[in-house]
Write a protein that holds these residues in place. Structure first.
Motif, PDB file in Angstrom:
ATOM      1  N   ASP A  30      91.980  75.911  79.183  1.00 26.71           N
ATOM      2  CA  ASP A  30      92.513  74.607  78.573  1.00 26.71           C
ATOM      3  C   ASP A  30      93.976  74.258  79.031  1.00 26.71           C
ATOM      4  N   LEU A  31      94.622  75.212  79.593  1.00 23.63           N
ATOM      5  CA  LEU A  31      95.902  74.992  80.326  1.00 23.63           C
ATOM      6  C   LEU A  31      96.050  75.269  81.636  1.00 23.63           C
ATOM      7  N   LYS A 166     102.056  64.494  67.230  1.00 24.60           N
ATOM      8  CA  LYS A 166     101.884  63.131  66.558  1.00 24.60           C
ATOM      9  C   LYS A 166     102.124  62.896  65.298  1.00 24.60           C
ATOM     10  N   SER A 167     101.306  63.839  64.504  1.00 23.22           N
ATOM     11  CA  SER A 167     101.616  63.713  63.104  1.00 23.22           C
ATOM     12  C   SER A 167     102.966  64.315  62.575  1.00 23.22           C
ATOM     13  N   ALA A 190     104.773  66.442  72.242  1.00 22.13           N
ATOM     14  CA  ALA A 190     103.941  67.183  72.968  1.00 22.13           C
ATOM     15  C   ALA A 190     103.529  66.279  74.116  1.00 22.13           C
ATOM     16  N   SER A 191     103.150  65.111  73.693  1.00 24.02           N
ATOM     17  CA  SER A 191     102.649  64.070  74.844  1.00 24.02           C
ATOM     18  C   SER A 191     103.830  63.869  76.124  1.00 24.02           C
ATOM     19  N   ALA A 210     101.332  70.096  67.408  1.00 26.28           N
ATOM     20  CA  ALA A 210     101.605  69.958  69.040  1.00 26.28           C
ATOM     21  C   ALA A 210     100.431  71.002  69.793  1.00 26.28           C
ATOM     22  N   LEU A 211     100.204  72.181  69.162  1.00 24.44           N
ATOM     23  CA  LEU A 211      99.177  73.013  70.111  1.00 24.44           C
ATOM     24  C   LEU A 211      98.183  72.355  69.977  1.00 24.44           C
ATOM     25  N   GLN A 212      97.636  71.884  68.867  1.00 24.60           N
ATOM     26  CA  GLN A 212      96.307  71.077  68.907  1.00 24.60           C
ATOM     27  C   GLN A 212      96.054  69.892  69.812  1.00 24.60           C
ATOM     28  N   GLU A 213      97.351  69.162  70.198  1.00 25.16           N
ATOM     29  CA  GLU A 213      97.408  68.375  71.087  1.00 25.16           C
ATOM     30  C   GLU A 213      97.098  68.868  72.339  1.00 25.16           C
TER      31      GLU A 213
END
Length: 221
Positions: A30-31, A166-167, A190-191, A210-213
């Protein structure tokens, strides 16, 4: 920086009191799956170059004050031949080939920069330099509360980047307002992360959101 392992990375998840409340499994794929040191180096150089103001300026011999007349005649004095007062050989004269204002900005391909950001985050996770925190919700703006969290996590004496999802920003903007007053602390969504900002501080704190994004396939336990 280590090479990305084939197996997923398991990281503990803590709360604001420093207690382990679970774990998360991150797939290196994923990274980016691997770390290219050369690409990271080039991207960091790009960001640093783009931050330069380029306002440096020196006076050339045609710009300093002074007469352009030859100080004394060429022959017959017994002295070495000289030119004007403005020559770079004399005190107060102009600078030879000195710097002038210029623009240092340049850009690497967009996909390369995005890939480097993912590599930088993966590097932090692999080297145990990232902390995953469940949430950092605060009722009011209070710098001391954020400082206490850093103390509990044993990173109060280190430069740190807090990445919010974002949340986190929509629900509780007081996190940003409280943390930004701490020296050596930076708070970013995170964006908006980039490789240079991720690698510059000693520690990286990622909220769950943030990690979920960043890792869509992260598995929480």
């Amino acid at each position: 920086m280590a090479t990305a392992p084939a197996t997923p990375i398991t990281l503990p998840v803590v709360n604001a009191q420093g207690e382990t409340v679970g774990s998360v499994e991150v797939d290196p794929a994923d990274l980016g799956g691997k770390i290219n040191k050369q690409l990271l180096h080039e991207v960091v150089l790009m960001y640093r170059a783009n931050q330069r103001s380029g306002t440096h300026s020196t006076l050339r011999r045609g710009e300093v004050a002074g007469s352009t007349k030859k100080l004394f005649r060429q022959k017959g004095t017994g002295n070495a031949r000289v030119g004007t007062r403005r020559t770079n050989k004399r005190r107060g004269g102009g600078t030879a080939k000195g710097p002038k204002p210029r623009d240092y900005e340049y850009h690497l391909p967009k996909k390369a920069v995005q890939s480097a950001t993912r590599m930088a985050i993966l590097s932090r996770l692999q080297d145990n330099e990232a902390v995953i925190i469940n949430d950092m919700k605060m009722v009011e703006i209070q710098t001391k509360a954020v400082a206490n969290v850093l103390k509990v996590l044993q990173i109060a004496d280190k430069t740190c980047l807090i990445s919010l999802g974002k949340s986190d920003i929509d629900e509780n903007r007081t996190i940003y307002m409280s943390a930004r007053n701490i020296r050596g602390m930076e708070v970013l969504p995170a964006s908006q992360l980039n490789a240079y900002q991720v690698l510059r501080p000693k520690r990286l704190i990622l909220t769950k959101a943030a990690l979920q994004e960043l890792c869509k396939n992260a598995k929480w336990k």
